[in-house]
Design a protein around this motif. Structure first.
Motif, short mmCIF file in Angstrom:
data_model
loop_
_atom_site.label_atom_id
_atom_site.label_comp_id
_atom_site.label_asym_id
_atom_site.label_seq_id
_atom_site.Cartn_x
_atom_site.Cartn_y
_atom_site.Cartn_z
N GLU A 1 -3.40 0.45 -6.83
CA GLU A 1 -4.62 -0.35 -6.95
C GLU A 1 -4.87 -0.84 -8.38
OE1 GLU A 1 -7.77 1.46 -3.91
OE2 GLU A 1 -6.74 3.04 -5.06
N ARG B 1 -8.83 -12.50 -1.33
CA ARG B 1 -7.74 -11.61 -0.96
C ARG B 1 -7.21 -11.90 0.44
NH1 ARG B 1 -6.72 -7.75 -4.62
NH2 ARG B 1 -5.52 -6.53 -3.12
N HIS C 1 -0.53 -11.23 -2.54
CA HIS C 1 -0.85 -9.82 -2.79
C HIS C 1 0.16 -8.89 -2.15
CE1 HIS C 1 -4.75 -10.23 -4.81
NE2 HIS C 1 -4.94 -11.29 -4.04
N SER D 1 -2.46 -3.87 -2.31
CA SER D 1 -3.65 -3.09 -2.72
C SER D 1 -4.05 -3.31 -4.17
CB SER D 1 -3.39 -1.60 -2.49
OG SER D 1 -3.12 -1.33 -1.14
N LYS E 1 -5.67 -4.40 -7.30
CA LYS E 1 -6.93 -5.10 -7.53
C LYS E 1 -7.23 -5.34 -9.00
CE LYS E 1 -9.13 -3.14 -3.39
NZ LYS E 1 -8.01 -2.28 -2.98
N LEU F 1 -7.16 -10.94 -8.21
CA LEU F 1 -6.62 -9.84 -9.02
C LEU F 1 -7.27 -9.91 -10.39
CD1 LEU F 1 -4.76 -7.49 -9.62
CD2 LEU F 1 -2.90 -9.09 -10.02
#
Length: 652
Positions: A298, A346, A353, A359, A361, A383
């Protein structure tokens, strides 16, 4: 002097020391995964919970204390690994002082840093086994213990490694050189000692203001400084960062930057442990994308080169699929929707992604400026890249963007509990950046003169960086370094980094270097060297090997840059190259090495830089190499050999 005071936007617990932090984390997150890693890229992933990590630290600390190493300096060197994290955490949490070393330094520099630090024990990766044996021979009487973190990788006789001595204080005065031990056996021995009631490590007192970690700044041994950080310094920095960015429990992050760098050490190791994050240790640079995908990462902490690589991969993929125009149209649409509180980024860009695991971020970027276009594009697709500023001497984070301040192209505002000043009187005027607060180091080890020069009587640390506080937003922009500042004949000052930043915005320019060159009449003019990205030459419509067309393109680029600068800052002459510049292990250009190399070359060829204006420097370097003797000096080898450029280091 213009002063900004950092704010805590979130309520956070500021621990007095890292051991108290680890105890609290074990209590709150005991059965949660703290680390995920492989012993080698082909192995199955292993995990350790917070409870297991704390237990391993207690066991190792008990072994080290039992062996008489309490209060001593202990070095650790190698790739990022679970053992590295355990060792470093253990040492500064009750044994003595941890000395993380850069694994990419030449052996002689590593030996010298061991000597300078006074380390009596070394924990090392298997690839350093032979070097550490030589180090102990070169430092007789100093090195008492050598411990291999992953001995299964070492090609040596089993008899070389000893069992952990049972006699207390066994290593205080070794009679026949250092003892060689295995990491796992030290853990086992510590567990037995704990079971038998040995509480020496557990009861060791922690002084929050005492030296805990000794970290060397980048540079050659002769110029690198040993920065002294305390528990209080590191804990204050963790709290300050957490005060501007929300860190959710269980956040999955990938440890990529070398752990000996303060940035990764504080934010990627201790901050993660403080807030119940799950840290996956990267298998190596070639495995980053694989690790992002398999571990569903993440957040990553990185330097501009990492995020620039992400950006290039995305753009290359879009070009190959002929989707550039489609993505631009969708970005326009999602921007409009966000104004009405609808965020579908997203979902719209889920294919992009997916390449990074689906995942990811957030990225926290430090060490050098990152192109604004990269931050803005990443934000457009969902992002978030947060840019910050710091130094080893400040534990390291001083300022950054966060959840309440987000301004691409700046490094935001100071973190909570920190004062930041720009040493100039007029608002919006550049000046040296000063820092004051609990994150400022204790000083430079064994160098009171350098300490007094860096930290003034009022407690301000003089960074040597130059910046501007924007009057409208109170955000900070870094504009240059005092040491690289060019002073012209008329007294006007030019900061090379400002021009380099503009040059680096062009995709054709991989990196740039600007400096002041003396003309034959003694006047100083602004000149530049740019490294051209060969992959982007065709994208710019320039035929391969057509140096005339490339020079025409670069002439126009410099003309455009000069038109945006005051006339006294204009670049008068430039040269270009396709070879990467020589860098430190933290990927910073070694300015003086590069400039000296060019000037030495020009002197040898009896020409001035203006005579080479607009030309490919590689051809002249190639000619010089051909004329070199069979045994070139180490200094010249470093300048001419592109292999000396480090490709997988990181920044503080």
């Amino acid at each position: 002097m213009q002063i900004l005071k950092g704010k805590f936007h979130y309520t956070v617990e500021n621990h007095t020391d890292l051991r108290a932090m680890l105890v609290a984390s074990e209590e709150k997150y005991g059965e949660k995964t703290a680390f995920r890693f492989r012993q080698n890229p082909g192995a199955e992933p292993e995990t350790r919970t917070y409870k297991q990590f704390s237990s391993d630290c207690r066991a190792l600390g008990t072994s080290l204390t039992h062996l008489g190493l309490a209060g001593e300096k202990i070095a650790v060197i190698g790739e990022n690994s679970y053992g590295w994290a355990v060792t470093h955490t253990t040492v500064l949490n009750g044994v003595g002082v941890s000395v993380p070393l850069d694994r990419l330094l030449p052996p002689d520099e590593i030996f010298n840093l061991l000597e300078r630090s006074g380390a009596v024990a070394i924990f090392y990766d298997s690839t350093f086994h032979a070097e550490m044996l030589r180090a102990s021979e070169r430092l007789p009487g100093q090195i008492r213990l050598l411990c291999c973190l992953r001995p299964d990788r070492v090609k040596t006789a089993d008899a070389d490694f000893k069992a952990v001595p049972t006699q207390s204080d066994a290593l205080r005065q070794p009679e026949s050189g250092p003892v060689y031990l295995r990491f796992e056996e030290m853990l086992t021995a510590g567990e037995k000692l704990l079971a038998n009631g040995n509480k020496a490590y557990l009861e060791a007192k922690i002084d929050p203001d005492a030296l805990a970690s000794l970290l060397f700044t980048s540079g050659t041994t002769s110029v690198s400084k040993a920065v002294m950080l305390s528990h209080g310094n590191i804990c204050a920095d963790i709290a300050g960062v957490a005060g501007i960015i929300h860190i959710p429990v269980g956040l999955r992050l990938l440890s990529i930057l070398p752990l000996h760098h303060t940035f990764e050490n504080t934010c990627g190791l201790f901050m993660a442990l403080s807030f119940g994050c799950e840290t996956a240790i990267c298998d190596g640079l070639r495995y980053i994308q694989k690790n992002l995908q398999e571990y569903k990462i993440e957040m990553v902490i990185g330097v501009p080169a990492l995020f620039e690589n992400f950006y290039r991969k995305i753009q290359d993929s879009l070009r190959k699929q002929n989707k550039e125009k489609l993505v631009r149209r969708m970005i326009t649409l999602t921007r409009v929707l966000r104004k009405f509180g609808i965020d579908i980024r997203r979902k719209v860009f889920k294919e992009i992604h997916a390449a990074f695991g689906g995942s990811l971020k957030m990225g926290i970027c430090g060490a050098a400026p990152i192109k604004k276009e990269i931050i803005d594009f990443m934000d457009d697709i969902g992002l978030r890249i947060v840019e910050g500023y710091g130094l080893t001497e400040t534990s390291p984070v001083v300022a950054g963007n966060g959840d309440f301040v987000s301004d691409s192209g700046t490094v935001g505002q100071p973190i909570g509990g920190v004062e930041l000043a720009v040493d100039s009187e007029a608002a919006g005027e550049p000046g040296e950046i000063l820092v004051r607060g609990p994150i400022v180091m204790k000083g430079y080890f064994n160098d009171p003169e350098a300490t007094a020069e860096a930290i003034d009587a009022d407690g301000w640390f003089h960074t040597g960086d130059v910046g501007v506080i924007h009057p409208e937003t109170s955000n900070l922009t870094i504009t240059g370094r005092l040491k690289s500042m060019i002073v012209l004949d008329n007294g006007k000052k030019v900061f090379p980094e400002e021009i380099e930043f503009l040059l680096n915005q062009n995709p054709l320019i991989r990196e740039s270097l600007v400096w002041g060159e003396k003309e034959t009449n003694g006047s100083v003019v602004v000149v530049a060297k740019v490294v051209v990205d060969p992959d982007q030459v065709a994208e710019a419509g320039i035929p391969a090997q057509d140096e005339t067309a490339l020079r025409t393109y670069l002439d126009k680029l410099f003309a455009d840059i000069n038109s945006r600068l005051p006339s006294f800052k204009s670049v008068r002459h430039y040269v270009y190259s396709f070879s990467e510049m020589v860098k430190t292990t933290s990927l910073k250009i070694r300015r003086q090495v590069e400039i000296s190399g060019i000037q030495e070359l020009l002197e040898k060829q009896k020409i001035r830089l203006r005579e080479l204006a607009g030309q490919n420097l590689d051809s002249l370097f190639g000619k010089a190499k051909a004329e070199e003797t069979e045994e070139p000096s180490p200094e010249k080898e470093e300048v001419f050999n592109s292999e000396t450029t480090v490709k997988d280091g990181s920044a503080n």
